[in-house]
Design a protein around this motif. Structure first.
Motif, PDB file in Angstrom:
ATOM      1  N   THR A   1       0.821  -1.210   0.000  1.00  0.00           N
ATOM      2  CA  THR A   1       0.000   0.000   0.000  1.00  0.00           C
ATOM      3  C   THR A   1       0.852   1.257   0.000  1.00  0.00           C
ATOM      4  N   GLY A   2       2.144   1.109   0.295  1.00  0.00           N
ATOM      5  CA  GLY A   2       3.014   2.279   0.392  1.00  0.00           C
ATOM      6  C   GLY A   2       2.754   3.097   1.638  1.00  0.00           C
ATOM      7  N   LEU A   3       1.985   2.537   2.576  1.00  0.00           N
ATOM      8  CA  LEU A   3       1.611   3.302   3.767  1.00  0.00           C
ATOM      9  C   LEU A   3       2.502   2.982   4.963  1.00  0.00           C
ATOM     10  N   GLY A   4       3.526   2.160   4.727  1.00  0.00           N
ATOM     11  CA  GLY A   4       4.383   1.717   5.828  1.00  0.00           C
ATOM     12  C   GLY A   4       5.085   2.857   6.558  1.00  0.00           C
ATOM     13  N   SER A   5       5.323   3.981   5.848  1.00  0.00           N
ATOM     14  CA  SER A   5       6.022   5.088   6.502  1.00  0.00           C
ATOM     15  C   SER A   5       5.136   5.762   7.547  1.00  0.00           C
ATOM     16  N   ILE A   6       3.828   5.511   7.475  1.00  0.00           N
ATOM     17  CA  ILE A   6       2.913   6.119   8.450  1.00  0.00           C
ATOM     18  C   ILE A   6       2.720   5.201   9.661  1.00  0.00           C
ATOM     19  N   GLY A   7       2.534   3.910   9.378  1.00  0.00           N
ATOM     20  CA  GLY A   7       2.333   2.992  10.493  1.00  0.00           C
ATOM     21  C   GLY A   7       1.948   1.610  10.015  1.00  0.00           C
ATOM     22  N   LYS A   8       1.417   0.835  10.940  1.00  0.00           N
ATOM     23  CA  LYS A   8       1.029  -0.543  10.676  1.00  0.00           C
ATOM     24  C   LYS A   8      -0.272  -0.535   9.872  1.00  0.00           C
ATOM     25  N   VAL A   9      -0.339  -1.400   8.837  1.00  0.00           N
ATOM     26  CA  VAL A   9      -1.509  -1.404   7.958  1.00  0.00           C
ATOM     27  C   VAL A   9      -2.353  -2.653   8.201  1.00  0.00           C
ATOM     28  N   ARG A  10      -3.666  -2.444   8.210  1.00  0.00           N
ATOM     29  CA  ARG A  10      -4.599  -3.558   8.386  1.00  0.00           C
ATOM     30  C   ARG A  10      -5.730  -3.358   7.369  1.00  0.00           C
ATOM     31  N   LEU A  11      -6.225  -4.460   6.795  1.00  0.00           N
ATOM     32  CA  LEU A  11      -7.355  -4.313   5.867  1.00  0.00           C
ATOM     33  C   LEU A  11      -8.615  -4.049   6.668  1.00  0.00           C
ATOM     34  N   LEU A  12      -9.297  -2.964   6.317  1.00  0.00           N
ATOM     35  CA  LEU A  12     -10.547  -2.661   7.012  1.00  0.00           C
ATOM     36  C   LEU A  12     -11.724  -3.219   6.238  1.00  0.00           C
ATOM     37  N   GLU A  13     -11.686  -3.051   4.917  1.00  0.00           N
ATOM     38  CA  GLU A  13     -12.812  -3.497   4.109  1.00  0.00           C
ATOM     39  C   GLU A  13     -12.317  -3.918   2.733  1.00  0.00           C
ATOM     40  N   ARG A  14     -12.800  -5.065   2.271  1.00  0.00           N
ATOM     41  CA  ARG A  14     -12.488  -5.490   0.903  1.00  0.00           C
ATOM     42  C   ARG A  14     -13.252  -4.608  -0.084  1.00  0.00           C
ATOM     43  N   PRO A  15     -12.833  -4.640  -1.370  1.00  0.00           N
ATOM     44  CA  PRO A  15     -13.509  -3.763  -2.339  1.00  0.00           C
ATOM     45  C   PRO A  15     -14.947  -4.188  -2.611  1.00  0.00           C
ATOM     46  N   HIS A  16     -15.332  -5.383  -2.195  1.00  0.00           N
ATOM     47  CA  HIS A  16     -16.650  -5.906  -2.552  1.00  0.00           C
ATOM     48  C   HIS A  16     -17.021  -6.957  -1.540  1.00  0.00           C
ATOM     49  N   THR A  17     -18.316  -7.244  -1.429  1.00  0.00           N
ATOM     50  CA  THR A  17     -18.777  -8.171  -0.392  1.00  0.00           C
ATOM     51  C   THR A  17     -18.519  -9.625  -0.779  1.00  0.00           C
ATOM     52  N   GLY A  18     -18.504  -9.913  -2.084  1.00  0.00           N
ATOM     53  CA  GLY A  18     -18.357 -11.299  -2.514  1.00  0.00           C
ATOM     54  C   GLY A  18     -16.925 -11.635  -2.894  1.00  0.00           C
ATOM     55  N   GLU A  19     -16.791 -12.729  -3.619  1.00  0.00           N
ATOM     56  CA  GLU A  19     -15.483 -13.144  -4.119  1.00  0.00           C
ATOM     57  C   GLU A  19     -15.250 -12.514  -5.488  1.00  0.00           C
ATOM     58  N   ASN A  20     -14.030 -12.630  -6.008  1.00  0.00           N
ATOM     59  CA  ASN A  20     -13.786 -12.251  -7.393  1.00  0.00           C
ATOM     60  C   ASN A  20     -12.765 -13.204  -8.004  1.00  0.00           C
ATOM     61  N   TYR A  21     -12.408 -12.968  -9.250  1.00  0.00           N
ATOM     62  CA  TYR A  21     -11.448 -13.847  -9.942  1.00  0.00           C
ATOM     63  C   TYR A  21     -10.160 -13.977  -9.144  1.00  0.00           C
TER      64      TYR A  21
END
Lengths: 309, 247
Positions: free
Chosen positions: A208-228
């Motif tokens: 995510t390139g966000l490492g310089s700010i702090g620890k990263v955790r996924l809050l929400e996937r882009p969609h509720t279901g699965e994808n390819y």
């Protein structure tokens, strides 16, 4: 990675087929006569071709598969396609000559053996080239594929020669071959324990390139279901049962064939038994190959929550 | 041809501003709307109103939580589409020549009539930028709206990728990274634009602008409410004492 049955069948079966072709070409002793000159190469060709055809089952457009012969300059998959066909054509000519003259042409056979080994190497490179899958991205991957292919070929060739010869000495080399192949796979598994996306420097922070700010955790996937991507590249079932499946692979693929080969060697039994050793080795390799895919972590999983995805 | 060009005349791509993105998903909707009727096969959806909907998208928005050591966590909406890498691994693995990178502008495209749907390019991409269409069984990916950016039949202000055109927050910018004076090059220089997963060696063209540092309260204690220490008087004081006695 999603363990697609067609690809598992392809790598194991065509590996065994090209292994047998290599052994025939290299001049391993085989029964004489027209029947042997037809049925033994036919079996080898069938295994190799069945695997290659199976690999087209996972294509979205199998009718365009011929296009895959065009990019041999840059693509391992294309190279593998080209060389497999060249090797099979040469092997067809070799077989024809064997059937007609009753003699096996050694120089052509050696060329075919090299072609077979290179084809298996190229199959493995399709996976080993993937930087995105650190488990696969090692020189041990093609080495394992090659050793398993040659071991399969050796067991089957030595086994089929049991129709003509009572000598049990090939079983000794079979023991060595099985042991070396699984030692390589053991080294691969050991290496896989220390290789990970994180060890390769890829984390959710670098993704995510966000490492310089702090620890990263996924809050929400882009969609509720699965994808390819989640279907194809984020597969967690394999990791759950990995230890048990490894034991099954080792029992079927290593312990049983070793016992059979040792038995043949110790009791000077017919090498026909090695055909049975070949069959259980293949069963073990199906489990091993399933794990090869199912256990492998892909970099894209970092965008879907990493290991917990 | 699946060999990569040595150099490209232009390096067209996107700058995505993670400070500005509000996670509204408008770029996804406009991308799907334009591209389902534009370049190549439509972007299919299967079971859209059922229990297991799946479909192909060229752009997706993830939402992350980032926790600094000395400040409260914050939310970052994270749009992700093809980064049109200079050293695109998806191109060189392609066995048919369907995947290619254009030497004139660096756009990575798929010639769908040549794609056999083997999926190897999707494996080679660390970013998840390629998705197989579930109906057409060919690989779909961001085209940088190649059928908009050069399209002289639409008004000039529309000649940019659909996601950029629609973004209500101005979080997406389109331009030529090979020109140091371009809007995108300047943004990257000013805001410290970064590459995603540089360790993969893909040399992505698209750049991400990290969120600006949050303004911090002057002292750490003022961030939380003070604990109540003074004794209440009057009726509340009586009530307080009475309740204390009850144990």
């Amino acid at each position: 990675m999603h363990p697609a049955i067609s690809v598992i069948f392809f790598t194991v079966t065509s590996g065994a087929g090209f292994g047998l072709i290599a052994m025939i070409g290299a001049g391993m002793p085989l029964p004489n006569g027209l029947a042997a000159a037809f049925f033994i190469p036919a079996l080898a060709g069938l295994l190799a071709v069945a695997g290659l055809i199976s690999s087209t089952f996972h294509l979205g457009h199998p009718e365009r598969a011929w296009r895959a012969f065009s990019q041999w300059r840059s693509s391992w998959l294309s190279r593998e396609g080209v060389l497999s066909v060249i090797t099979l054509i040469l092997f067809g000519l070799y077989t024809l000559a064997w059937m007609i003259s009753g003699e096996r042409i050694l120089w052509l056979g050696l060329l075919i053996a090299i072609g077979s080994a290179l084809t298996v190497y190229m199959t493995a490179m399709i996976y080993a080239q993937m930087k995105t899958v650190p488990h696969w991205h090692t020189g041990l991957t093609p080495l394992c594929y090659l050793l398993f292919s040659l071991t399969c070929g050796y067991l089957l060739a030595a086994g089929l020669n049991g129709f003509a010869s009572g000598a049990s000495s090939p079983a000794g080399l079979a023991v060595v071959a099985i042991a070396i192949a699984w030692a390589c796979k053991y080294a691969w598994w050991k290496q896989a324990e220390t290789t990970s996306l994180e060890a390769a420097g890829s984390t959710m922070e670098s993704a995510t390139g966000l490492g310089s700010i702090g620890k990263v955790r996924l809050l929400e996937r882009p969609h509720t279901g699965e994808n390819y991507l989640t279907h194809e590249m984020i597969h967690v079932v394999g990791r759950k049962h990995a230890a048990k499946l490894r034991i099954i692979a080792l029992a079927l693929g290593a312990a049983l064939p070793l016992l059979i080969a040792l038995g043949v060697w110790a009791f000077a039994a017919s090498t026909l038994w090695l055909v049975l050793a070949f069959i259980v080795l293949m069963a073990g390799l199906f489990v091993e190959r399933w794990l090869f895919f199912a256990e492998a972590e892909h970099a894209v999983s970092l965008y879907y929550g990493g290991r917990e995805a | 041809m699946t060999s990569l060009p040595q150099t490209t005349d232009k390096a067209l791509g996107l700058v995505i501003d993670l400070d500005t993105c509000v996670g509204c998903h408008a770029c996804i909707i406009n991308c799907k709307e334009w591209n389902t009727g534009g370049y190549g096969a439509p972007l299919a959806d299967l079971d859209p109103y059922g229990t297991e909907p799946v479909g192909s998208f060229l752009n997706r928005i993830h939402t992350f939580e980032v926790s600094p050591d000395n400040a409260p966590a914050s939310i970052v909406h994270f749009p992700k589409s093809c980064l049109h890498c200079a050293d695109a691994p998806c191109v060189t693995v392609c066995p048919t020549g369907a995947s290619y990178k254009r030497s004139e502008d660096g756009i990575v495209l798929v010639d769908e009539s040549m794609c056999i749907g083997c999926g190897l390019c999707a494996w080679a991409c660390p970013y998840g930028a390629r998705e197989m269409d579930p109906v057409e069984n060919v690989m779909k990916k961001c085209t940088l709206c190649v059928d908009r950016i050069y399209n002289e039949n639409i008004p000039e202000e529309d000649r940019q990728p659909a996601c950029v055109r629609t973004c209500p927050a101005g979080a997406r910018h389109f331009g030529d990274f090979s020109d140091p004076a371009s809007n995108v090059s300047k943004l990257v220089a000013e805001r410290g634009g970064i590459d995603l997963m540089p360790e993969m060696g893909t040399a992505p063209v698209n750049k991400y602008l990290p969120p600006r540092p949050k303004t911090k309260p002057e002292s750490a204690s003022s961030a939380t409410a003070e604990a109540v220490t003074e004794k209440p008087g009057g009726f509340l004081g009586w009530l307080d004492q009475a309740l204390e006695k009850l144990g």
